[in-house]
Design an enzyme around this catalytic site. Structure first.
Site, PDB file in Angstrom:
ATOM      1  N   LYS A  96      60.588 -38.321 -59.282  1.00 56.43           N
ATOM      2  CA  LYS A  96      59.610 -37.003 -58.926  1.00 56.43           C
ATOM      3  C   LYS A  96      60.459 -35.908 -58.266  1.00 56.43           C
ATOM      4  CE  LYS A  96      55.730 -39.317 -59.876  1.00 56.43           C
ATOM      5  NZ  LYS A  96      56.259 -40.358 -60.578  1.00 56.43           N
TER       6      LYS A  96
HETATM    7  C1  LIG Z   1      55.928 -41.291 -61.597  1.00 63.40           C
HETATM    8  C2  LIG Z   1      56.868 -42.443 -61.840  1.00 63.40           C
HETATM    9  C3  LIG Z   1      56.989 -43.156 -62.987  1.00 63.40           C
HETATM   10  C4  LIG Z   1      55.929 -42.427 -64.266  1.00 63.40           C
HETATM   11  O1  LIG Z   1      56.196 -41.262 -64.799  1.00 63.40           O
HETATM   12  P1  LIG Z   1      55.350 -40.266 -65.602  1.00 63.40           P
HETATM   13  O2  LIG Z   1      55.762 -38.878 -65.764  1.00 63.40           O
HETATM   14  O3  LIG Z   1      54.079 -40.257 -64.885  1.00 63.40           O
HETATM   15  O4  LIG Z   1      55.084 -41.053 -66.944  1.00 63.40           O
HETATM   16  C5  LIG Z   1      57.975 -44.115 -63.521  1.00 63.40           C
HETATM   17  N1  LIG Z   1      58.607 -44.416 -62.388  1.00 63.40           N
HETATM   18  C6  LIG Z   1      58.352 -44.205 -61.288  1.00 63.40           C
HETATM   19  C7  LIG Z   1      59.329 -44.506 -60.200  1.00 63.40           C
HETATM   20  C8  LIG Z   1      57.787 -43.146 -60.719  1.00 63.40           C
HETATM   21  O5  LIG Z   1      57.660 -42.499 -59.637  1.00 63.40           O
END
Ligand SMILES: *Cc1c(COP(=O)(O)O)cnc(C)c1O
Length: 467
Positions: free
Chosen positions: A112
């Site tokens: 993120k």
């Molecule tokens: C948010 C997240 C995901 C999923 O990503 P999306 O963009 O929602 O598909 C996968 N792994 C981790 C560690 C995340 O924080």
């Protein structure tokens, strides 16, 4: 560049407008009116650029008109300067034809940060230009809240209040939020669960006088700028492995479909992406859709990969819009039907087109743990449960023809010490810059599950910063 809603009933906005709006007023998601396109010569000219420089060039056509290139470039440099690896999103080779791209070197050790670090700076820039100020409120069960707090801490034009369920986040996750002591950051521990926190946030947005007074805003996963900021790492990996003169494939551990949608966007912009493997845990709605056009909602079950525990992938609507030849009425109708019946009706032709590029893969907790153990035994590499699903997905569905497969690693293994210990007997250490996380001062306020009490806390956070 103009942005239109997938449901066709919201005002057209520029990049800055779509950034601040988040969700469109008609319930749809903003998408670019046309897709920028880079030629093979354009891609070649980006080879070897430092990550921030590459990011600015890839994002520039999306921001065009709203943010001058010089500003975007500076914001990209600032956003990625604090990452713990000089390559920002490095590639590690795991096997013949298989790589992992580490997206977890940001301040909160999860992918993120790749988008959120830029988003915080974009907000500050746009709000300064407009002479405006906002209060961001959000609810988190873990990763998103800490990435948002790190991204907005110390920004001048933004206060941020994040609600988390008291005693129900992991200690690493809580401390990543509560040890950020910038005056514009407020953590509210709610006596309730995650759903209560989400309901409180919705209720604050529905309280029109409060919403106006505080200039409430949100930074959830449907914000277009987050998708745009996730495209450059796919470009970086592909160029490294021979694009545009060689095809590449990606495997992406998926929840809300934002990360893998950015890979799709890179392909739409001319990057030779041959295959996208969507990795899921036992919450496998996307795998069922790709295997049998069965997009039907079931109950969410908790797993070792909590950031992928989803029922509905909000960003899927952007792909649906494209699969339906950008028909906003058809998109709105499909989404309405989905909400009413719990099952999305995707026309056969559109589904078939999706399956030519996208392949689904899902595995349960036991298989996830087995993959972590196998990988560690075979290579010494430690993958967190989310990343392990991506790696298992890439191994299960290679493209063939010598096309390199890149699995994206979305979290640092030190964020999941119990799962790592069980699978490998090792507790991965936190990176040096976070090694004292357990000794840092924490600050948060405890509040009952009550709207008036929460609004009073949010107001106090905004006033503290103004003072
Ligand atoms: C948010 C997240 C995901 C999923 O990503 P999306 O963009 O929602 O598909 C996968 N792994 C981790 C560690 C995340 O924080």
């Amino acid at each position: 560049m103009h942005y239109i809603s997938t449901r066709g009933q919201a005002p057209v906005r520029d990049f800055a407008g779509a950034l601040l709006a988040g969700l469109a007023e008609d319930g749809g998601l903003y998408v670019p009116e046309t897709w920028p396109h880079f030629s093979p010569a354009d891609w070649r000219a980006m080879r070897g650029l430092p990550y921030a420089e590459l990011a600015a060039r890839v994002i520039q056509p999306f921001a065009g008109g709203a943010i001058p290139f010089g500003v975007l470039r500076r914001l990209c440099h600032e956003a990625y300067a604090g990452f713990g690896h000089p390559a920002v999103a490095p590639l590690v080779q795991l096997d013949a034809g298989l790589w992992v791209q580490e997206l977890f070197h940001g301040p909160t050790l999860a992918f993120k940060d790749m988008a959120m670090q830029l988003l915080g700076r974009l907000f500050d820039h746009v709000l300064t230009e407009r002479g405006e100020h906002v209060t961001i409120v959000g609810a988190t069960s873990g990763d998103t809240g800490s990435a948002a707090i790190e991204a907005f801490a110390g920004r001048e034009r933004v206060d941020i209040a994040i609600l988390h369920p008291h005693g129900r986040t992991s200690e690493v996750q809580r401390r990543q939020m509560t040890t950020v002591l910038a005056p514009n950051v407020g953590n509210i521990a709610v006596e309730g669960n995650f759903d209560d926190c989400q309901d409180l946030v919705k209720a604050m947005f529905a309280d029109v006088p409060f919403r106006g007074e505080m200039h409430l805003s949100a930074v959830n996963s449907i914000n277009w700028a987050r998708i745009a900021a996730q495209i450059p790492y796919y470009v970086a990996a592909a160029l490294c492995l021979g694009a545009p003169d060689r095809e590449v494939a990606f495997a992406v551990p998926t929840g809300n479909f934002g990360n893998v949608l950015a890979a799709w966007a890179a392909r739409r912009m001319g990057l030779p992406v041959a295959r996208l493997v969507v990795g899921s845990n036992r919450n496998d709605i996307l795998a069922r859709f790709l295997a049998a056009n069965d997009m039907s909602v079931r109950d969410v079950e908790p797993s070792l990969s909590p950031s992928m525990d989803i029922q509905v992938s909000s960003n899927f609507e952007r792909l649906l819009f494209e699969l339906l030849d950008r028909d906003p009425e058809a998109t709105a109708a499909a989404m309405r039907g989905f909400r009413e019946s719990g099952r999305m009706a995707v026309p056969e032709g559109a589904w078939l087109r999706a399956t030519r590029l996208f392949h689904g893969f899902s595995c349960d907790d036991a298989a996830t743990e087995a993959e972590i153990r196998r990988l560690h035994g075979a290579t010494g590499y430690l993958a967190d449960p989310h990343s392990a699903i991506g790696i298992a997905a890439g191994r299960a569905l290679p493209c063939g023809h010598g096309v390199p497969m890149v699995a994206v690693a979305t979290a640092h293994p030190a964020k999941f010490p119990e799962a790592m210990m069980r699978a490998t007997g090792i507790t991965p250490p936190l990176p040096p810059r976070l090694a004292d996380l357990y000794d840092r001062e924490e600050r948060y306020t405890l509040a009952p599950n009550d709207l008036a009490a929460i609004e009073a806390r949010v107001r106090a956070i905004a006033q503290r910063n103004a003072a």
